[in-house]
Write a protein that holds these residues in place. Structure first.
Motif, PDB file in Angstrom:
ATOM      1  N   SER A 197      -3.513   3.451  -2.244  1.00  0.00           N
ATOM      2  CA  SER A 197      -4.357   3.860  -1.118  1.00  0.00           C
ATOM      3  C   SER A 197      -5.256   5.031  -1.495  1.00  0.00           C
ATOM      4  O   SER A 197      -4.833   5.968  -2.170  1.00  0.00           O
ATOM      5  CB  SER A 197      -3.484   4.264   0.069  1.00  0.00           C
ATOM      6  OG  SER A 197      -2.741   3.173   0.542  1.00  0.00           O
ATOM      7  N   PHE A 244      -1.292  -1.730  -4.163  1.00  0.00           N
ATOM      8  CA  PHE A 244      -2.578  -1.158  -3.761  1.00  0.00           C
ATOM      9  C   PHE A 244      -2.396   0.358  -3.653  1.00  0.00           C
ATOM     10  O   PHE A 244      -1.585   0.832  -2.850  1.00  0.00           O
ATOM     11  CB  PHE A 244      -3.034  -1.714  -2.415  1.00  0.00           C
ATOM     12  CG  PHE A 244      -3.756  -3.025  -2.508  1.00  0.00           C
ATOM     13  CD1 PHE A 244      -4.583  -3.318  -3.582  1.00  0.00           C
ATOM     14  CD2 PHE A 244      -3.632  -3.961  -1.486  1.00  0.00           C
ATOM     15  CE1 PHE A 244      -5.261  -4.536  -3.655  1.00  0.00           C
ATOM     16  CE2 PHE A 244      -4.316  -5.164  -1.551  1.00  0.00           C
ATOM     17  CZ  PHE A 244      -5.129  -5.462  -2.640  1.00  0.00           C
ATOM     18  N   TRP A 266       0.843  -1.190   0.000  1.00  0.00           N
ATOM     19  CA  TRP A 266       0.000   0.000   0.000  1.00  0.00           C
ATOM     20  C   TRP A 266       0.883   1.247   0.000  1.00  0.00           C
ATOM     21  O   TRP A 266       1.774   1.392   0.851  1.00  0.00           O
ATOM     22  CB  TRP A 266      -0.879   0.051   1.249  1.00  0.00           C
ATOM     23  CG  TRP A 266      -2.064  -0.855   1.258  1.00  0.00           C
ATOM     24  CD1 TRP A 266      -3.358  -0.531   0.986  1.00  0.00           C
ATOM     25  CD2 TRP A 266      -2.078  -2.253   1.594  1.00  0.00           C
ATOM     26  NE1 TRP A 266      -4.179  -1.633   1.113  1.00  0.00           N
ATOM     27  CE2 TRP A 266      -3.419  -2.710   1.497  1.00  0.00           C
ATOM     28  CE3 TRP A 266      -1.091  -3.170   1.969  1.00  0.00           C
ATOM     29  CZ2 TRP A 266      -3.788  -4.016   1.755  1.00  0.00           C
ATOM     30  CZ3 TRP A 266      -1.452  -4.475   2.237  1.00  0.00           C
ATOM     31  CH2 TRP A 266      -2.803  -4.898   2.121  1.00  0.00           C
TER      32      TRP A 266
END
Length: 595
Positions: free
Chosen positions: A90, A88, A67
């Motif tokens: 965020s 990922f 993330w």
């Protein structure tokens, strides 16, 4: 590198199996919640290859996920390419949070692991709540990374030094007394402090354990009649220990902190759950009442005393000499030199090292040419290092740690022809920077109220910037120092009112992807008018502002007056430290504006 990362992850999963862990969580953190961390703590970088300053990785037997926030989307995509680590982004649609991901990925009865020393108590509470709700077990008492990471760097340990009274302006005994007064107000008789800059400030101690932050790794427990300072062996010599003991500050080994906390008698303990680690929070006995609040020293150290301010002004003079010489050099580099971003940053570091009392950078230098500057937190690497051409803009955002204080400055330099749009953007950024710098305001004003002064000229022309307008700056401490911030969107706990003695950055910008980035930054000191009691700012930064791209018709009379007065001050303070040709150049670029 991708093959190395896959091999590391495979080895790490074998260690996870050994200890029955189904998912391991590794944030970018040390034991103290520091902004910058030592090599020993760069677990996320070791497991993923991603070198950005923030990010959290989770490893399971099936895969690995990282993330990162919007500052690092582009960088992370490049550095994760070819590895098995999934990105990922965020805050983006349909991207789960860490907690949501773990709840989906792990089954009831499986185990999530993390090193409780590198997760804050507040983060730990949130994570534990989700895991408990989903009947997922927790393992937080063992750093299994140690077993997988061959030749892991040791924790940094450097000799500490004391600030003199001329440097600190206040004794540690007086600071401890002020902290104790706040403890009484909070109803606490014990105070646990774990953030390194707060400990450094309280004890007038500095060191070089953490890059860009002149601190030592330490914990402290303060009581009403004494204090214990936990440091690694060899950091303090006997003479320094004797000096501390005269103020009833007793030194113990760094690793004794858990043992001491576990044996605390019945008391009320003040601590900041955003800074205290998950491990320390949960090792406290049940009979200890936890009083959770911001450390009192946070606001105390933000309000600089007169001696600190005197020292910081000295640091800005030295830094101004280096930066002025750097701007001259940039303007006179021959086209045949083929200077790159990284080479330019190295030259600035050379110039700073020539200044008295220089220690190290206060953060990693942003040296960005052309479209690279459109990435707000761009750091040049061997893969991205770009030659600085004789056209367009070059942006440098850099700071120094001097024995006298901490600096942070951004200049956007005109390297040659720029477009009319670029000139307009540059002028609007300059207007915003000036309008905030010359603000006058009532006591009780916070950074959310001030933000529009810098952002307004841009908003009126359909432009904006996606970062804060200003952050607090320490005195030979962290370059990003709470609690004073300037931003239109601040949570309640950061709506700190400005006080006389606070130092803050003033740094609006414009960023056009694929084209250019512009930012102009000075540090400003909050001062009070002796006549009417209103607060205003004194500019500390001493370095010319490039006016060659300014559309003067957009500046009003007061903004032009501010520029003339600022440049007059820069010339008067800097010229004596420059060779003749550089002095003549400075005289020319700081001459009064002619309408």
């Amino acid at each position: 590198m991708s093959e190395v990362i896959r091999e590391r992850l495979e080895n790490f999963r074998n260690v996870m199996k050994k200890y029955g862990i189904d998912a391991w969580i590794a944030p970018t953190n040390d034991f103290h919640g520091s902004e910058y961390i030592g090599e020993h703590f760069k677990v996320r970088k070791y497991l993923t290859g991603f070198t950005g300053s923030v990010g959290t990785v989770t490893v399971t037997q099936k895969g690995a996920w990282l993330w990162v926030d919007g500052r690092y989307f582009v960088q992370a995509e490049k550095q994760l390419a070819g590895t098995e680590v999934h990105l990922f982004k965020s805050g983006q649609p349909n991207v789960p949070t860490l907690e949501e991901f773990l709840a989906q990925e792990l089954k009831s009865g499986e185990t999530a692991g993390f090193d409780g020393r590198v997760l804050s108590a507040s983060e730990g509470k949130k994570l534990r709540s989700v895991l408990k709700e989903n009947k997922i077990n927790i393992s937080s008492s063992r750093d299994i990374v140690d077993e997988a990471w061959e030749n892991r760097p040791a924790m940094e340990k450097t000799p500490a030094w004391f600030l003199t009274m001329d440097e600190a302006g206040e004794s540690r005994a007086d600071k401890l007394e002020r902290v104790r007064e706040e403890m009484v107000k909070q109803g606490a008789d014990v105070h646990l402090v774990t953030s390194l800059d707060d400990i450094a400030w309280i004890y007038n101690l500095r060191g070089m354990d953490i890059a860009c932050s002149p601190v030592i790794q330490a914990y402290t427990i303060i009581t009403m009649d004494g204090a214990v300072l936990f440091v690694q062996s060899g950091v303090l010599n006997e003479a320094q220990r004797d000096v501390l003991e005269k103020d009833r500050v007793f030194v113990r080994d760094y690793d004794d902190i858990v043992q001491v906390l576990e044996k605390l008698p019945k008391c009320t303990l003040l601590m900041d759950p955003e800074k205290v680690s998950d491990e320390l929070y949960y090792c406290l006995p049940e009979h200890v009442t936890k009083k959770e609040a911001t450390d009192p020293s946070v606001l105390m150290k933000a309000v600089k005393n007169q001696q600190e301010i005197k020292q910081v002004r000295s640091a800005h003079l030295r830094d101004g000499v280096a930066m002025t010489r750097y701007m001259y050099w940039l303007k006179h580099v021959p086209e045949t030199a083929h200077v790159t971003e990284m080479e330019a940053a190295d030259h600035l570091e050379t110039l700073r090292r020539e200044q008295k009392g220089y220690l190290e950078p206060s953060f990693e230098t942003i040296s960005a040419y052309g479209k690279n500057a459109a990435m707000c937190h761009y750091i040049s690497t061997r893969e991205t290092d770009t030659e600085i051409q004789k056209e367009g803009f070059y942006l440098v955002d850099a700071g120094g740690q001097y024995r006298a204080g901490t600096t942070d400055i951004t200049r956007t330099v005109v390297m040659g022809n720029v477009t009319e749009e670029q000139k307009l953007h540059y002028t609007l950024v300059l207007k915003g920077m000036i309008d905030l710098a010359k603000a006058r305001f009532h006591q009780g004003t916070n950074g959310q109220m001030l933000d529009y002064l810098a952002r307004g000229p841009l908003l009126e022309h359909g432009q904006d910037f996606n970062h804060g307008t200003g952050h607090g700056v320490g005195a030979l401490l962290n370059v990003h120092e709470p609690p004073n911030f300037i931003h239109w969107r601040l949570p309640d706990h950061l709506k700190t009112v400005f006080q006389e003695g606070m130092i803050t950055s003033d740094e609006p910008g414009v960023y056009v992807e694929g084209s250019h980035g512009i930012r102009i930054e000075n540090l400003i000191l909050c001062v009070k008018d002796s006549q009417d009691g209103l607060l205003h700012f004194e500019t500390l930064t001493l370095c010319p502002i490039d006016l060659s791209a300014v559309k003067m018709e957009y500046l009003d009379c007061e903004e032009k007056k501010w520029l003339d007065q600022y440049h007059e001050m820069v010339y008067e303070k800097i010229e004596a430290f420059l060779p003749e040709e550089e002095r003549e150049w400075l005289k020319n670029v700081t001459s009064p504006i002619r309408d």
